[in-house]
Design a protein around this motif. Structure first.
Motif, PDB file in Angstrom:
ATOM      1  N   GLN A 104       0.804  -1.218   0.000  1.00 59.36           N
ATOM      2  CA  GLN A 104       0.000   0.000   0.000  1.00 59.36           C
ATOM      3  C   GLN A 104       0.840   1.273   0.000  1.00 59.36           C
ATOM      4  O   GLN A 104       0.294   2.370  -0.065  1.00 59.36           O
ATOM      5  N   LYS A 105       2.146   1.145   0.057  1.00 59.28           N
ATOM      6  CA  LYS A 105       3.013   2.321   0.117  1.00 59.28           C
ATOM      7  C   LYS A 105       3.098   3.014  -1.234  1.00 59.28           C
ATOM      8  O   LYS A 105       3.070   2.387  -2.290  1.00 59.28           O
ATOM      9  N   ASP A 106       3.217   4.324  -1.186  1.00 61.21           N
ATOM     10  CA  ASP A 106       3.490   5.133  -2.368  1.00 61.21           C
ATOM     11  C   ASP A 106       4.983   5.444  -2.364  1.00 61.21           C
ATOM     12  O   ASP A 106       5.487   6.112  -1.468  1.00 61.21           O
ATOM     13  N   PHE A 107       5.702   4.923  -3.371  1.00 64.57           N
ATOM     14  CA  PHE A 107       7.146   5.085  -3.429  1.00 64.57           C
ATOM     15  C   PHE A 107       7.565   6.303  -4.255  1.00 64.57           C
ATOM     16  O   PHE A 107       8.728   6.426  -4.661  1.00 64.57           O
ATOM     17  N   GLY A 108       6.629   7.204  -4.495  1.00 60.42           N
ATOM     18  CA  GLY A 108       6.989   8.472  -5.107  1.00 60.42           C
ATOM     19  C   GLY A 108       6.991   8.457  -6.612  1.00 60.42           C
ATOM     20  O   GLY A 108       6.291   7.674  -7.256  1.00 60.42           O
ATOM     21  N   SER A 109       7.789   9.345  -7.191  1.00 57.85           N
ATOM     22  CA  SER A 109       7.831   9.554  -8.635  1.00 57.85           C
ATOM     23  C   SER A 109       9.273   9.639  -9.108  1.00 57.85           C
ATOM     24  O   SER A 109      10.183   9.905  -8.330  1.00 57.85           O
ATOM     25  N   LEU A 110       9.447   9.446 -10.409  1.00 54.57           N
ATOM     26  CA  LEU A 110      10.768   9.555 -11.027  1.00 54.57           C
ATOM     27  C   LEU A 110      10.660  10.314 -12.340  1.00 54.57           C
ATOM     28  O   LEU A 110       9.658  10.207 -13.054  1.00 54.57           O
ATOM     29  N   SER A 111      11.698  11.078 -12.653  1.00 56.87           N
ATOM     30  CA  SER A 111      11.835  11.732 -13.951  1.00 56.87           C
ATOM     31  C   SER A 111      13.114  11.213 -14.585  1.00 56.87           C
ATOM     32  O   SER A 111      14.209  11.443 -14.061  1.00 56.87           O
ATOM     33  N   LEU A 112      12.972  10.506 -15.710  1.00 55.59           N
ATOM     34  CA  LEU A 112      14.114   9.814 -16.293  1.00 55.59           C
ATOM     35  C   LEU A 112      14.228  10.128 -17.788  1.00 55.59           C
ATOM     36  O   LEU A 112      13.284   9.885 -18.543  1.00 55.59           O
ATOM     37  N   PRO A 113      15.373  10.639 -18.223  1.00 52.60           N
ATOM     38  CA  PRO A 113      15.572  10.840 -19.661  1.00 52.60           C
ATOM     39  C   PRO A 113      15.594   9.496 -20.378  1.00 52.60           C
ATOM     40  O   PRO A 113      16.137   8.518 -19.873  1.00 52.60           O
ATOM     41  N   VAL A 114      14.977   9.449 -21.540  1.00 53.87           N
ATOM     42  CA  VAL A 114      14.866   8.202 -22.288  1.00 53.87           C
ATOM     43  C   VAL A 114      16.073   8.049 -23.210  1.00 53.87           C
ATOM     44  O   VAL A 114      16.322   8.899 -24.066  1.00 53.87           O
ATOM     45  N   LYS A 115      16.806   6.950 -23.041  1.00 54.46           N
ATOM     46  CA  LYS A 115      17.977   6.655 -23.857  1.00 54.46           C
ATOM     47  C   LYS A 115      17.784   5.331 -24.588  1.00 54.46           C
ATOM     48  O   LYS A 115      17.136   4.424 -24.077  1.00 54.46           O
ATOM     49  N   LEU A 116      18.372   5.244 -25.769  1.00 54.93           N
ATOM     50  CA  LEU A 116      18.423   3.990 -26.516  1.00 54.93           C
ATOM     51  C   LEU A 116      19.726   3.300 -26.156  1.00 54.93           C
ATOM     52  O   LEU A 116      20.803   3.902 -26.270  1.00 54.93           O
ATOM     53  N   VAL A 117      19.643   2.045 -25.715  1.00 59.48           N
ATOM     54  CA  VAL A 117      20.833   1.365 -25.198  1.00 59.48           C
ATOM     55  C   VAL A 117      20.872  -0.083 -25.661  1.00 59.48           C
ATOM     56  O   VAL A 117      19.872  -0.659 -26.088  1.00 59.48           O
ATOM     57  N   MET A 118      22.069  -0.669 -25.540  1.00 56.41           N
ATOM     58  CA  MET A 118      22.231  -2.114 -25.559  1.00 56.41           C
ATOM     59  C   MET A 118      22.692  -2.500 -24.163  1.00 56.41           C
ATOM     60  O   MET A 118      23.619  -1.896 -23.620  1.00 56.41           O
ATOM     61  N   THR A 119      22.025  -3.500 -23.583  1.00 53.04           N
ATOM     62  CA  THR A 119      22.303  -3.798 -22.191  1.00 53.04           C
ATOM     63  C   THR A 119      22.033  -5.262 -21.867  1.00 53.04           C
ATOM     64  O   THR A 119      21.245  -5.924 -22.557  1.00 53.04           O
ATOM     65  N   ASN A 120      22.687  -5.737 -20.811  1.00 55.57           N
ATOM     66  CA  ASN A 120      22.351  -7.064 -20.303  1.00 55.57           C
ATOM     67  C   ASN A 120      21.037  -6.987 -19.528  1.00 55.57           C
ATOM     68  O   ASN A 120      20.467  -5.907 -19.367  1.00 55.57           O
ATOM     69  N   TYR A 121      20.579  -8.128 -19.029  1.00 55.44           N
ATOM     70  CA  TYR A 121      19.206  -8.204 -18.512  1.00 55.44           C
ATOM     71  C   TYR A 121      18.936  -7.271 -17.342  1.00 55.44           C
ATOM     72  O   TYR A 121      17.805  -6.792 -17.171  1.00 55.44           O
ATOM     73  N   ASN A 122      19.946  -7.007 -16.511  1.00 54.33           N
ATOM     74  CA  ASN A 122      19.698  -6.159 -15.332  1.00 54.33           C
ATOM     75  C   ASN A 122      20.368  -4.790 -15.425  1.00 54.33           C
ATOM     76  O   ASN A 122      20.482  -4.091 -14.430  1.00 54.33           O
ATOM     77  N   TRP A 123      20.785  -4.418 -16.601  1.00 58.33           N
ATOM     78  CA  TRP A 123      21.328  -3.091 -16.883  1.00 58.33           C
ATOM     79  C   TRP A 123      22.597  -2.776 -16.079  1.00 58.33           C
ATOM     80  O   TRP A 123      22.917  -1.619 -15.843  1.00 58.33           O
ATOM     81  N   THR A 124      23.334  -3.780 -15.685  1.00 50.97           N
ATOM     82  CA  THR A 124      24.607  -3.513 -15.016  1.00 50.97           C
ATOM     83  C   THR A 124      25.732  -3.343 -16.014  1.00 50.97           C
ATOM     84  O   THR A 124      26.805  -2.845 -15.673  1.00 50.97           O
ATOM     85  N   GLU A 125      25.510  -3.752 -17.258  1.00 51.32           N
ATOM     86  CA  GLU A 125      26.451  -3.484 -18.357  1.00 51.32           C
ATOM     87  C   GLU A 125      25.652  -2.869 -19.495  1.00 51.32           C
ATOM     88  O   GLU A 125      24.846  -3.529 -20.135  1.00 51.32           O
ATOM     89  N   THR A 126      25.887  -1.583 -19.740  1.00 49.81           N
ATOM     90  CA  THR A 126      25.040  -0.831 -20.656  1.00 49.81           C
ATOM     91  C   THR A 126      25.875  -0.006 -21.627  1.00 49.81           C
ATOM     92  O   THR A 126      26.859   0.634 -21.224  1.00 49.81           O
ATOM     93  N   PHE A 127      25.469  -0.017 -22.889  1.00 45.67           N
ATOM     94  CA  PHE A 127      26.119   0.763 -23.937  1.00 45.67           C
ATOM     95  C   PHE A 127      25.087   1.708 -24.536  1.00 45.67           C
ATOM     96  O   PHE A 127      24.070   1.270 -25.079  1.00 45.67           O
ATOM     97  N   THR A 128      25.317   3.004 -24.420  1.00 49.07           N
ATOM     98  CA  THR A 128      24.361   3.991 -24.919  1.00 49.07           C
ATOM     99  C   THR A 128      24.494   4.153 -26.435  1.00 49.07           C
ATOM    100  O   THR A 128      25.594   4.369 -26.961  1.00 49.07           O
ATOM    101  N   LEU A 129      23.362   4.064 -27.125  1.00 55.70           N
ATOM    102  CA  LEU A 129      23.329   4.229 -28.578  1.00 55.70           C
ATOM    103  C   LEU A 129      22.834   5.602 -28.984  1.00 55.70           C
ATOM    104  O   LEU A 129      23.266   6.156 -29.977  1.00 55.70           O
ATOM    105  N   ALA A 130      21.897   6.138 -28.210  1.00 59.39           N
ATOM    106  CA  ALA A 130      21.347   7.470 -28.524  1.00 59.39           C
ATOM    107  C   ALA A 130      20.652   8.028 -27.298  1.00 59.39           C
ATOM    108  O   ALA A 130      20.204   7.304 -26.428  1.00 59.39           O
TER     109      ALA A 130
END
Length: 225
Positions: free
Chosen positions: A199-225
Motif C-alpha cells: 500500500q506504500k506510495d514510493f513516489g515519482s521519477l523523472s528519467l531521460p529516455v535513452k536507446l541502449v544495448m544492455t544485459n538483462y539487469n542493466w549492469t552493463e550498458t552501452f548507450t546508442l542514442a
C-alpha cells in the motif's frame, strides 16, 4: 493508447491473480533450471537507470531476502525503468547489431530529449517476481505509441514481435523488476514483505529516455542514442 485506469486495473488484476496462486501454493515449487534471461548477452531497449533514489528500497528488499541464493535482487547501479524494449538478448557485443543507424535515426526522431515521468510508484507481484510500477505522463504515452507504430512498419518489427510474443505491443506495464526468484513461487518471507509494503506510495521519477544495448539487469550498458 492505454489510459491511467487501464494501467491501474492491469496492476490490480496481476496482484490479485498472484495472491490467488500463492494461496494455493504455500511452498516455492520447482527450482528454475534456466535463468530468466541470458546473463551476459545484450538486448536493444530504451529507458533509463533509476539509480540512487531507489537504493533504500533495494536495501530493504535485500534484507527481506535474507541472502537466499534463489533471490536475484536488482542492483542499485542497474535498476531501471524500460520505455520500450526492441529486441530480445541477441548480441554478444554492440558491434553484432546490424542496421543500428536506421534505428537510432527513428529513435531520435521521437525521443530526443524526452524525459519520462513515472508517478505513484507501487509494488506489483508476480508469482516469482516483485515489480515497482507506476503511471506515465501523457506525453510519454504519446511518444512511445508513435515510436512503436513507426518501428512496427520497419524491418525491426520482426524482432519486436519476437520480444513480445504473448503480450500487447507496446506493453501495459511501466515498471522495474525489483526481484526475480529462481523457483515457481516466492517464499513466505518475501510474500510477507510484499504484503506489508504493497500500500506504500514510493513516489515519482523523472528519467531521460535513452536507446541502449544492455544485459538483462542493466549492469552493463552501452548507450546508442
Amino acid at each position: 493508447m492505454h489510459t491511467r485506469e487501464i494501467i491501474h486495473q492491469a496492476y490490480e488484476n496481476t496482484t490479485a491473480k498472484t495472491s490467488a496462486i500463492w494461496n494455493t501454493h504455500r511452498g516455492t515449487g520447482e527450482i528454475r533450471t534456466e535463468p530468466f534471461y541470458h546473463p551476459t548477452r545484450l538486448a536493444i531497449t530504451s529507458g533509463h537507470r533509476a539509480g540512487s533514489p531507489m537504493a533504500a528500497l533495494l536495501d530493504e528488499l535485500a534484507t527481506a531476502a535474507q541472502g537466499d541464493p534463489l533471490a536475484d535482487v536488482a542492483q542499485v547501479n542497474g535498476m531501471h525503468f524500460t520505455f520500450f524494449a526492441i529486441t530480445q538478448a541477441l548480441y554478444d557485443k554492440p558491434e553484432d547489431a546490424e542496421d543500428l543507424a536506421d534505428l537510432i535515426n527513428i529513435f531520435e526522431q521521437y525521443c530526443r530529449s524526452h524525459v519520462m515521468q513515472i508517478n505513484d510508484l507501487r509494488l506489483v507481484a508476480l508469482p516469482d517476481q516483485l515489480l515497482l510500477a507506476g503511471f506515465p505522463d501523457a506525453e510519454s504515452l504519446r511518444v512511445r505509441q508513435a515510436l512503436v507504430e513507426h518501428l512496427l512498419n520497419t524491418s525491426w518489427a520482426v524482432k519486436i514481435r519476437e520480444r513480445y510474443p504473448n503480450t500487447e505491443i507496446p506493453q501495459v506495464f511501466w515498471h522495474s523488476t525489483l526481484l526475480r526468484y529462481s523457483a515457481q513461487y516466492l517464499p513466505e518471507t518475501l510474500r510477507v514483505w510484499f504484503r506489508e509494503n504493497r500500500q506504500k506510495d514510493f513516489g515519482s521519477l523523472s528519467l531521460p529516455v535513452k536507446l541502449v544495448m544492455t544485459n538483462y539487469n542493466w549492469t552493463e550498458t552501452f548507450t546508442l542514442a
